[in-house]
Write a protein that holds these residues in place. Sequence first.
Motif, mmCIF file in Angstrom:
data_model
loop_
_atom_site.group_PDB
_atom_site.id
_atom_site.type_symbol
_atom_site.label_atom_id
_atom_site.label_comp_id
_atom_site.label_asym_id
_atom_site.label_seq_id
_atom_site.Cartn_x
_atom_site.Cartn_y
_atom_site.Cartn_z
ATOM 1 N N ALA A 144 32.729 27.376 -45.335
ATOM 2 C CA ALA A 144 31.397 27.686 -45.872
ATOM 3 C C ALA A 144 31.404 27.789 -47.397
ATOM 4 C CB ALA A 144 30.864 28.979 -45.253
ATOM 5 N N LEU A 145 32.375 28.492 -47.955
ATOM 6 C CA LEU A 145 32.420 28.650 -49.407
ATOM 7 C C LEU A 145 32.653 27.311 -50.094
ATOM 8 C CD1 LEU A 145 32.297 30.477 -51.866
ATOM 9 C CD2 LEU A 145 34.746 30.962 -51.537
ATOM 10 N N ASP A 146 33.549 26.493 -49.546
ATOM 11 C CA ASP A 146 33.791 25.169 -50.131
ATOM 12 C C ASP A 146 32.528 24.313 -50.090
ATOM 13 O OD1 ASP A 146 36.455 25.859 -50.536
ATOM 14 O OD2 ASP A 146 37.098 24.980 -48.632
ATOM 15 N N ALA A 147 31.848 24.324 -48.949
ATOM 16 C CA ALA A 147 30.621 23.528 -48.815
ATOM 17 C C ALA A 147 29.534 24.050 -49.745
ATOM 18 C CB ALA A 147 30.148 23.545 -47.361
ATOM 19 N N ALA A 148 29.403 25.371 -49.846
ATOM 20 C CA ALA A 148 28.387 25.955 -50.743
ATOM 21 C C ALA A 148 28.681 25.575 -52.192
ATOM 22 C CB ALA A 148 28.349 27.470 -50.578
ATOM 23 N N ARG A 149 29.948 25.609 -52.572
ATOM 24 C CA ARG A 149 30.308 25.208 -53.939
ATOM 25 C C ARG A 149 30.008 23.742 -54.185
ATOM 26 N NH1 ARG A 149 35.945 28.648 -54.238
ATOM 27 N NH2 ARG A 149 34.988 30.537 -55.113
ATOM 28 N N THR A 150 30.280 22.910 -53.203
ATOM 29 C CA THR A 150 29.999 21.479 -53.346
ATOM 30 C C THR A 150 28.504 21.243 -53.535
ATOM 31 O OG1 THR A 150 31.925 20.893 -52.015
ATOM 32 C CG2 THR A 150 30.183 19.234 -52.193
ATOM 33 N N LEU A 151 27.698 21.866 -52.688
ATOM 34 C CA LEU A 151 26.244 21.712 -52.793
ATOM 35 C C LEU A 151 25.716 22.249 -54.122
ATOM 36 C CD1 LEU A 151 25.350 22.760 -49.143
ATOM 37 C CD2 LEU A 151 24.971 20.486 -50.141
ATOM 38 N N THR A 152 26.206 23.416 -54.521
ATOM 39 C CA THR A 152 25.749 24.027 -55.775
ATOM 40 C C THR A 152 26.156 23.185 -56.976
ATOM 41 O OG1 THR A 152 25.894 26.231 -54.801
ATOM 42 C CG2 THR A 152 25.809 26.119 -57.192
ATOM 43 N N ALA A 153 27.385 22.715 -56.976
ATOM 44 C CA ALA A 153 27.861 21.906 -58.109
ATOM 45 C C ALA A 153 27.050 20.622 -58.237
ATOM 46 C CB ALA A 153 29.343 21.593 -57.948
ATOM 47 N N TRP A 154 26.787 19.970 -57.104
ATOM 48 C CA TRP A 154 25.994 18.740 -57.174
ATOM 49 C C TRP A 154 24.577 19.049 -57.661
ATOM 50 C CZ3 TRP A 154 21.488 17.891 -54.392
ATOM 51 C CH2 TRP A 154 20.865 16.669 -54.701
ATOM 52 N N ALA A 155 23.924 20.044 -57.063
ATOM 53 C CA ALA A 155 22.540 20.358 -57.438
ATOM 54 C C ALA A 155 22.461 20.799 -58.897
ATOM 55 C CB ALA A 155 21.969 21.431 -56.521
ATOM 56 N N ASN A 156 23.384 21.641 -59.336
ATOM 57 C CA ASN A 156 23.369 22.086 -60.721
ATOM 58 C C ASN A 156 23.573 20.910 -61.673
ATOM 59 O OD1 ASN A 156 23.460 23.809 -63.032
ATOM 60 N ND2 ASN A 156 25.671 23.770 -62.913
ATOM 61 N N GLY A 157 24.522 20.052 -61.355
ATOM 62 C CA GLY A 157 24.755 18.887 -62.212
ATOM 63 C C GLY A 157 23.550 17.971 -62.278
ATOM 64 N N PHE A 158 22.964 17.683 -61.122
ATOM 65 C CA PHE A 158 21.795 16.809 -61.074
ATOM 66 C C PHE A 158 20.650 17.418 -61.877
ATOM 67 C CE2 PHE A 158 17.945 14.942 -59.587
ATOM 68 C CZ PHE A 158 18.255 13.671 -59.125
ATOM 69 N N ILE A 159 20.359 18.679 -61.605
ATOM 70 C CA ILE A 159 19.222 19.335 -62.253
ATOM 71 C C ILE A 159 19.463 19.504 -63.747
ATOM 72 C CG2 ILE A 159 17.903 21.493 -62.352
ATOM 73 C CD1 ILE A 159 18.481 21.677 -59.241
ATOM 74 N N SER A 160 20.672 19.835 -64.137
ATOM 75 C CA SER A 160 20.982 19.972 -65.565
ATOM 76 C C SER A 160 20.776 18.655 -66.295
ATOM 77 C CB SER A 160 22.414 20.478 -65.761
ATOM 78 O OG SER A 160 22.538 21.791 -65.263
ATOM 79 N N MET A 161 21.210 17.563 -65.679
ATOM 80 C CA MET A 161 20.984 16.244 -66.280
ATOM 81 C C MET A 161 19.497 15.929 -66.340
ATOM 82 S SD MET A 161 24.062 13.922 -64.700
ATOM 83 C CE MET A 161 23.518 12.455 -65.583
ATOM 84 N N GLU A 162 18.788 16.258 -65.276
ATOM 85 C CA GLU A 162 17.345 16.011 -65.241
ATOM 86 C C GLU A 162 16.635 16.789 -66.345
ATOM 87 O OE1 GLU A 162 13.731 16.245 -61.970
ATOM 88 O OE2 GLU A 162 15.513 17.478 -61.658
ATOM 89 N N LEU A 163 16.953 18.082 -66.480
ATOM 90 C CA LEU A 163 16.307 18.908 -67.501
ATOM 91 C C LEU A 163 16.653 18.438 -68.912
ATOM 92 C CD1 LEU A 163 16.761 22.464 -65.938
ATOM 93 C CD2 LEU A 163 14.643 21.121 -66.082
ATOM 94 N N ALA A 164 17.820 17.838 -69.075
ATOM 95 C CA ALA A 164 18.244 17.335 -70.380
ATOM 96 C C ALA A 164 17.661 15.955 -70.683
ATOM 97 C CB ALA A 164 19.767 17.286 -70.450
ATOM 98 N N GLY A 165 16.916 15.384 -69.726
ATOM 99 C CA GLY A 165 16.349 14.053 -69.937
ATOM 100 C C GLY A 165 17.394 12.952 -69.890
ATOM 101 N N ALA A 166 18.444 13.149 -69.106
ATOM 102 C CA ALA A 166 19.564 12.210 -69.097
ATOM 103 C C ALA A 166 19.407 11.051 -68.111
ATOM 104 C CB ALA A 166 20.856 12.957 -68.787
ATOM 105 N N PHE A 167 18.375 11.067 -67.287
ATOM 106 C CA PHE A 167 18.178 9.967 -66.344
ATOM 107 C C PHE A 167 17.266 8.922 -66.982
ATOM 108 C CE2 PHE A 167 18.919 13.386 -62.989
ATOM 109 C CZ PHE A 167 20.242 13.027 -62.800
ATOM 110 N N ASN A 168 17.880 7.979 -67.673
ATOM 111 C CA ASN A 168 17.127 7.009 -68.460
ATOM 112 C C ASN A 168 17.148 5.594 -67.904
ATOM 113 O OD1 ASN A 168 16.433 8.897 -70.519
ATOM 114 N ND2 ASN A 168 18.556 8.790 -71.211
ATOM 115 N N LEU A 169 17.741 5.403 -66.740
ATOM 116 C CA LEU A 169 17.881 4.048 -66.212
ATOM 117 C C LEU A 169 16.737 3.643 -65.291
ATOM 118 C CD1 LEU A 169 21.724 3.997 -65.491
ATOM 119 C CD2 LEU A 169 20.491 3.122 -67.494
#
Length: 194
Positions: free
Chosen positions: A140-165
């Motif tokens: 559970a902890l490994d899966a929660a970390r995986t989900l959180t890391a992906w969501a945080n990375g995606f959202i952080s890039m989105e908020l930074a305007g990094a999705f330009n393609l």
Amino acid sequence: MPTPERTSREAIVAVGRELLEAEGLAGLTMQAVADRVGVKAPSLYKRVRNRDELVRLITEATIDDLGEELRKAAAGPTDAPSLVAALALAFRAFAHRFPAGFHLIFAPGPVGTRPSYDAIVASSLPLLEVAGALAGPERALDAARTLTAWANGFISMELAGAFNLGGDVDEAFAFGIRTLTTALQAREVAQAVG
């Protein structure tokens, strides 16, 4: 101007959160908070030890609110894939409403600014529960970390305007949710069979 006795720690934290969102971390000064609360800056120190403690209190209040949003999102769906989607969407919506606070939760900082272990655990429970349902209790902890890391990375890039393609960012987020959910479920099925 309110006297220090009439200025609560909760009011100071609420004003600090507003300032953080409006001015960023650099604009979150004791003087700026004091001005908005309506007291002289030295009066704040009767309620908050220093700026590091103020940042920690703001981070914890933000984490508490995020945890509440996640608990609300988890109250609806009953199957694990729908729960993951609901939690991920709530996580993303929260980040869009409070981008500076969201960033503060995941940003490294001095020890005195970091939230308490209890605050982190309380906000993480909905995700840990669904992660356990997907990947099994022992992972559970490994899966929660995986989900959180992906969501945080995606959202952080989105908020930074990094999705330009080009492309649909909402659909990309949904694709990520589906892909991770399937991968975590497939892992659990493979372990059960093997």
